[in-house]
Scaffold this motif. Sequence first.
Motif, PDB file in Angstrom:
ATOM      1  N   UNK A  82       0.817  -1.205   0.000  1.00  5.27           N
ATOM      2  CA  UNK A  82       0.000   0.000   0.000  1.00  5.27           C
ATOM      3  C   UNK A  82       0.859   1.267   0.000  1.00  5.27           C
ATOM      4  N   UNK A  83       1.987   1.247   0.688  1.00  7.57           N
ATOM      5  CA  UNK A  83       2.902   2.396   0.677  1.00  7.57           C
ATOM      6  C   UNK A  83       3.414   2.654  -0.731  1.00  7.57           C
ATOM      7  N   UNK A  84       3.791   1.607  -1.447  1.00 10.29           N
ATOM      8  CA  UNK A  84       4.279   1.761  -2.819  1.00 10.29           C
ATOM      9  C   UNK A  84       3.183   2.288  -3.732  1.00 10.29           C
ATOM     10  N   UNK A  85       1.955   1.826  -3.538  1.00  7.14           N
ATOM     11  CA  UNK A  85       0.840   2.265  -4.384  1.00  7.14           C
ATOM     12  C   UNK A  85       0.486   3.734  -4.168  1.00  7.14           C
ATOM     13  N   UNK A  86       0.642   4.219  -2.961  1.00  2.00           N
ATOM     14  CA  UNK A  86       0.252   5.600  -2.657  1.00  2.00           C
ATOM     15  C   UNK A  86       1.375   6.600  -2.889  1.00  2.00           C
ATOM     16  N   UNK A  87       2.588   6.140  -3.047  1.00  2.00           N
ATOM     17  CA  UNK A  87       3.724   7.042  -3.193  1.00  2.00           C
ATOM     18  C   UNK A  87       3.573   7.938  -4.427  1.00  2.00           C
ATOM     19  N   UNK A  88       3.220   7.399  -5.559  1.00  2.00           N
ATOM     20  CA  UNK A  88       3.080   8.169  -6.809  1.00  2.00           C
ATOM     21  C   UNK A  88       2.028   9.274  -6.712  1.00  2.00           C
ATOM     22  N   UNK A  89       0.796   8.939  -6.307  1.00  2.00           N
ATOM     23  CA  UNK A  89      -0.213   9.996  -6.189  1.00  2.00           C
ATOM     24  C   UNK A  89       0.148  11.069  -5.154  1.00  2.00           C
ATOM     25  N   UNK A  90       0.775  10.672  -4.039  1.00  2.00           N
ATOM     26  CA  UNK A  90       1.163  11.659  -3.032  1.00  2.00           C
ATOM     27  C   UNK A  90       2.235  12.607  -3.562  1.00  2.00           C
ATOM     28  N   UNK A  91       3.219  12.067  -4.278  1.00  2.00           N
ATOM     29  CA  UNK A  91       4.257  12.913  -4.870  1.00  2.00           C
ATOM     30  C   UNK A  91       3.630  13.831  -5.916  1.00  2.00           C
ATOM     31  N   UNK A  92       2.697  13.322  -6.695  1.00  2.00           N
ATOM     32  CA  UNK A  92       2.014  14.142  -7.702  1.00  2.00           C
ATOM     33  C   UNK A  92       1.240  15.292  -7.078  1.00  2.00           C
ATOM     34  N   UNK A  93       0.530  15.035  -6.009  1.00  2.00           N
ATOM     35  CA  UNK A  93      -0.225  16.087  -5.326  1.00  2.00           C
ATOM     36  C   UNK A  93       0.728  17.130  -4.739  1.00  2.00           C
ATOM     37  N   UNK A  94       1.823  16.687  -4.157  1.00  2.00           N
ATOM     38  CA  UNK A  94       2.796  17.628  -3.583  1.00  2.00           C
ATOM     39  C   UNK A  94       3.405  18.490  -4.684  1.00  2.00           C
ATOM     40  N   UNK A  95       3.744  17.894  -5.828  1.00  2.00           N
ATOM     41  CA  UNK A  95       4.289  18.671  -6.946  1.00  2.00           C
ATOM     42  C   UNK A  95       3.266  19.667  -7.480  1.00  2.00           C
ATOM     43  N   UNK A  96       2.023  19.250  -7.561  1.00  2.00           N
ATOM     44  CA  UNK A  96       0.961  20.151  -8.035  1.00  2.00           C
ATOM     45  C   UNK A  96       0.808  21.344  -7.096  1.00  2.00           C
ATOM     46  N   UNK A  97       0.820  21.106  -5.811  1.00  2.00           N
ATOM     47  CA  UNK A  97       0.720  22.202  -4.840  1.00  2.00           C
ATOM     48  C   UNK A  97       1.913  23.138  -4.964  1.00  2.00           C
ATOM     49  N   UNK A  98       3.110  22.579  -5.177  1.00  2.00           N
ATOM     50  CA  UNK A  98       4.306  23.408  -5.330  1.00  2.00           C
ATOM     51  C   UNK A  98       4.215  24.275  -6.584  1.00  2.00           C
ATOM     52  N   UNK A  99       3.726  23.714  -7.684  1.00  2.00           N
ATOM     53  CA  UNK A  99       3.577  24.485  -8.925  1.00  2.00           C
ATOM     54  C   UNK A  99       2.558  25.603  -8.745  1.00  2.00           C
ATOM     55  N   UNK A 100       1.450  25.321  -8.086  1.00  2.00           N
ATOM     56  CA  UNK A 100       0.423  26.345  -7.855  1.00  2.00           C
ATOM     57  C   UNK A 100       0.972  27.458  -6.971  1.00  2.00           C
ATOM     58  N   UNK A 101       1.677  27.117  -5.914  1.00  2.00           N
ATOM     59  CA  UNK A 101       2.264  28.137  -5.042  1.00  2.00           C
ATOM     60  C   UNK A 101       3.304  28.972  -5.783  1.00  2.00           C
ATOM     61  N   UNK A 102       4.123  28.345  -6.603  1.00  2.00           N
ATOM     62  CA  UNK A 102       5.111  29.075  -7.382  1.00  2.00           C
ATOM     63  C   UNK A 102       4.426  30.026  -8.365  1.00  2.00           C
ATOM     64  N   UNK A 103       3.380  29.566  -9.018  1.00  2.00           N
ATOM     65  CA  UNK A 103       2.623  30.427  -9.931  1.00  2.00           C
ATOM     66  C   UNK A 103       1.999  31.604  -9.198  1.00  2.00           C
ATOM     67  N   UNK A 104       1.497  31.379  -8.011  1.00  2.00           N
ATOM     68  CA  UNK A 104       0.904  32.455  -7.222  1.00  2.00           C
ATOM     69  C   UNK A 104       1.951  33.495  -6.843  1.00  2.00           C
ATOM     70  N   UNK A 105       3.131  33.035  -6.431  1.00  2.00           N
ATOM     71  CA  UNK A 105       4.204  33.956  -6.053  1.00  2.00           C
ATOM     72  C   UNK A 105       4.652  34.778  -7.264  1.00  2.00           C
ATOM     73  N   UNK A 106       4.793  34.141  -8.420  1.00  2.00           N
ATOM     74  CA  UNK A 106       5.187  34.860  -9.630  1.00  2.00           C
ATOM     75  C   UNK A 106       4.116  35.869 -10.018  1.00  2.00           C
ATOM     76  N   UNK A 107       2.847  35.479  -9.942  1.00  2.00           N
ATOM     77  CA  UNK A 107       1.748  36.377 -10.285  1.00  2.00           C
ATOM     78  C   UNK A 107       1.706  37.584  -9.348  1.00  2.00           C
ATOM     79  N   UNK A 108       1.835  37.340  -8.050  1.00  2.00           N
ATOM     80  CA  UNK A 108       1.817  38.450  -7.098  1.00  2.00           C
ATOM     81  C   UNK A 108       3.038  39.345  -7.282  1.00  2.00           C
ATOM     82  N   UNK A 109       4.179  38.778  -7.636  1.00  2.00           N
ATOM     83  CA  UNK A 109       5.364  39.584  -7.913  1.00  2.00           C
ATOM     84  C   UNK A 109       5.123  40.513  -9.091  1.00  2.00           C
ATOM     85  N   UNK A 110       4.437  40.032 -10.111  1.00  2.00           N
ATOM     86  CA  UNK A 110       4.102  40.870 -11.261  1.00  2.00           C
ATOM     87  C   UNK A 110       3.133  41.971 -10.897  1.00  2.00           C
ATOM     88  N   UNK A 111       2.193  41.667 -10.021  1.00  2.00           N
ATOM     89  CA  UNK A 111       1.225  42.679  -9.593  1.00  2.00           C
ATOM     90  C   UNK A 111       1.931  43.790  -8.832  1.00  2.00           C
TER      91      UNK A 111
END
Length: 90
Positions: free
Chosen positions: A11-40
């Motif tokens: 079960x740990x092996x099965x959940x590792x991929x989706x958890x890493x994907x969600x963490x990467x998605x959150x990191x990309x969204x936060x980075x986009x927000x920081x870049x957008x606010x910097x432009x503002x």
Amino acid sequence: MTPPDTDMQKDKRRHRGPLVGVILLIAVVLLGFVVWMGGVFETAPGPDDPESAQQDETSSEQFREGDVEVPESAPTETVEPGDPDTDVSD
């Protein structure tokens, strides 16, 4: 109900991929927000901006006295004395 044949390592092996994907998605969204606010904040007028300095130079006394220069492109309307559509309050 829980399944009778649980394998925690599997079960740990099965959940590792989706958890890493969600963490990467959150990191990309936060980075986009920081870049957008910097432009503002980068494009916002500041105290050294000539346009904002020009607006600050006009005092309330000048507005009362009528000494403010109006650009030619500003909309104007001529009002006759005694016009019933005009409400003048002191």
